[in-house]
Scaffold this motif. Structure first.
Motif, mmCIF file in Angstrom:
data_model
loop_
_atom_site.group_PDB
_atom_site.id
_atom_site.type_symbol
_atom_site.label_atom_id
_atom_site.label_comp_id
_atom_site.label_asym_id
_atom_site.label_seq_id
_atom_site.Cartn_x
_atom_site.Cartn_y
_atom_site.Cartn_z
ATOM 1 N N ARG A 291 4.513 12.435 1.453
ATOM 2 C CA ARG A 291 3.261 12.467 1.085
ATOM 3 C C ARG A 291 2.343 12.621 2.176
ATOM 4 N N ASP A 292 2.629 11.676 3.376
ATOM 5 C CA ASP A 292 1.512 11.479 4.411
ATOM 6 C C ASP A 292 2.227 12.155 5.474
ATOM 7 N N ILE A 293 1.189 13.124 5.986
ATOM 8 C CA ILE A 293 1.279 14.387 7.088
ATOM 9 C C ILE A 293 0.404 13.817 8.118
ATOM 10 N N ILE A 294 0.879 13.881 9.486
ATOM 11 C CA ILE A 294 0.012 13.465 10.585
ATOM 12 C C ILE A 294 -0.033 14.964 11.320
ATOM 13 N N PHE A 295 -1.313 15.582 11.146
ATOM 14 C CA PHE A 295 -1.666 17.004 11.722
ATOM 15 C C PHE A 295 -2.823 17.021 12.189
ATOM 16 N N PRO A 296 -3.070 17.281 13.611
ATOM 17 C CA PRO A 296 -4.456 17.219 14.260
ATOM 18 C C PRO A 296 -5.119 18.511 13.643
ATOM 19 N N PHE B 193 -3.675 7.163 10.680
ATOM 20 C CA PHE B 193 -2.482 6.889 9.879
ATOM 21 C C PHE B 193 -2.215 5.403 10.049
ATOM 22 N N LYS B 194 -2.002 4.885 11.311
ATOM 23 C CA LYS B 194 -1.625 3.507 11.736
ATOM 24 C C LYS B 194 -2.806 2.428 10.969
ATOM 25 N N ASP C 83 4.248 7.124 3.285
ATOM 26 C CA ASP C 83 5.204 7.754 2.737
ATOM 27 C C ASP C 83 5.417 9.034 3.291
ATOM 28 N N TYR C 84 6.354 9.212 4.062
ATOM 29 C CA TYR C 84 6.244 10.526 4.807
ATOM 30 C C TYR C 84 6.713 11.667 3.925
ATOM 31 N N ALA D 128 -2.679 6.567 -2.562
ATOM 32 C CA ALA D 128 -0.887 6.424 -2.677
ATOM 33 C C ALA D 128 -0.474 7.435 -3.719
ATOM 34 N N HIS D 129 -1.355 7.799 -4.851
ATOM 35 C CA HIS D 129 -0.906 8.753 -5.820
ATOM 36 C C HIS D 129 -1.307 10.314 -5.312
ATOM 37 N N ALA D 130 -1.790 10.397 -4.286
ATOM 38 C CA ALA D 130 -2.396 11.732 -4.019
ATOM 39 C C ALA D 130 -1.113 12.581 -3.600
ATOM 40 N N TYR D 131 -1.152 13.948 -3.942
ATOM 41 C CA TYR D 131 -0.154 14.835 -3.603
ATOM 42 C C TYR D 131 0.250 14.897 -2.123
ATOM 43 N N VAL D 132 -0.859 14.975 -1.357
ATOM 44 C CA VAL D 132 -0.855 15.261 0.261
ATOM 45 C C VAL D 132 -1.814 14.478 0.796
ATOM 46 N N ASN D 133 -1.588 13.459 1.674
ATOM 47 C CA ASN D 133 -2.555 12.965 2.502
ATOM 48 C C ASN D 133 -2.466 13.545 4.245
ATOM 49 N N ILE D 134 -3.333 14.189 4.699
ATOM 50 C CA ILE D 134 -3.446 14.963 5.780
ATOM 51 C C ILE D 134 -3.936 13.862 7.163
#
Length: 333
Positions: free
Chosen positions: A138-143, A124-125, A135-136, A111-117
């Motif tokens: 911070r959190d990216i859904i990227f294949p 993600f779910k 948290d959109y 939760a404290h990361a800069y970005v989660n891919i």
């Protein structure tokens, strides 16, 4: 300066090694100065010197395990989240105890990361179901992306003897038994000879179909086999209860850039990796009815169309240039 961490690297082959090599290629093209750290256990992580961590502006983790156990630091942390690590499970009772005990701490770190891919929406779910509040910002859904520089459309005739391939580790959730069953039943249904090519560390046998077991090939050998096969099989099962599911299925894209479409089950992130009846096929199960219906809808024209679509989609949408765009933004390049 960036620290790139991974549990797997050469000479060990596999999905995370390929992932790391692809990320390295992108970082080099962007001119990002980095150091690589390959870890084998959480002990390697907790022993990483704080003084050494202090020199890095970014930490990019191929596997988010490093983020969960690393010493405190001020770097901006970027995690690839593949999936199964977020189940906090291990067949070892001691390791499982440690993972369960540290779950909340690990989720706070994420939760404290800069970005989660996250490599798929499913991943993600699944992570959110374990306690992460999404948290959109911070959190990216990227294949997943793959190196398509060696790409070539290898069209095969469906009139030739049918060849299927499965490139995976020999573990229960990868479901080699299901792939062999599929090939055996399809040979009976179609009246056509079927060859099944396995690429793993184990030899498989069948009294009904021809099986060619290729033990631990090089990446070049593997690609030749993928190009030779009509269809790549990935019948992974959702074994979340024992810590495993298919987050996305990187081999789908590695086969796709060679013109070989994939046939998969509708588990984990596989329906996000294979677009049913467009770039490949998705089955809900491996019943005789499902396999018969799939084969009934198959013909040479349709197979060639899907092979071409699979190839073009992989080149257009899953090439490393897409990661290059992402990292340019994330790293401020």
């Amino acid at each position: 300066m960036l620290l790139l961490t991974t549990p797997d690297y050469l000479p060990k082959l596999g999905g995370l090694t390929s992932h790391t090599l692809n990320v390295e290629k992108v970082l080099k093209e962007l001119g990002v100065e980095y150091e690589l750290f390959q870890w084998n256990s959480y002990l390697d992580i907790i022993r990483y010197p704080k003084t050494k961590l202090a020199k890095f502006d970014y930490i990019l983790n191929i596997h988010s395990g490093f983020n969960m156990f690393m010493p405190s630091n001020d770097a901006k942390v970027i995690n690839f989240v593949n999936g199964a690590e977020m189940l906090f499970y291990s067949p070892s009772p001691m390791k499982k105890f440690v993972k369960v005990l540290t779950r909340k701490f690990g989720l706070r770190r994420m939760a404290h990361a800069y970005v989660n891919i996250f490599i798929s929406e499913f991943t993600f779910k699944k992570t959110c179901s374990k306690g992460l509040r999404g948290d959109y910002s911070r959190d990216i859904i990227f294949p997943m992306m793959v190196d398509t520089s060696h790409h070539k459309l290898n069209l095969k005739s469906l009139n030739d003897p049918l060849k299927f391939i499965c490139v995976a580790r020999d573990v229960p959730h990868k479901n080699f038994a299901g792939a062999i069953y599929f090939c055996e039943l399809l040979q009976e249904i179609s009246g056509r000879p079927v060859e099944f090519i396995t690429v793993t560390n184990k030899k498989f046998e069948s009294s009904k179909i021809a099986i060619r077991s290729v033990i631990n090939p090089s990446n070049e050998q593997r690609d030749k086999l993928l190009a030779e096969a009509h269809i790549n099989l990935l019948f992974s099962l959702d074994h979340s209860h024992v810590g495993f599911f298919e987050g996305f299925g990187q081999i789908v894209q590695e086969a796709g850039c060679l013109g070989t479409p994939s046939l998969v089950l509708s588990t984990g992130g596989l329906p996000e990796s294979v677009h049913d009846e467009d770039t490949g096929w998705v089955l809900n199960d491996l019943t005789e009815t499902s396999i018969k219906n799939w084969w009934k809808g198959m013909n040479s024209e349709k197979y060639e169309k899907i092979s071409r679509e699979c190839y073009q989609h992989t080149i257009d949408s899953h090439d490393l240039k897409e990661w290059k765009k992402l990292f340019k933004t994330v790293l401020g390049k």
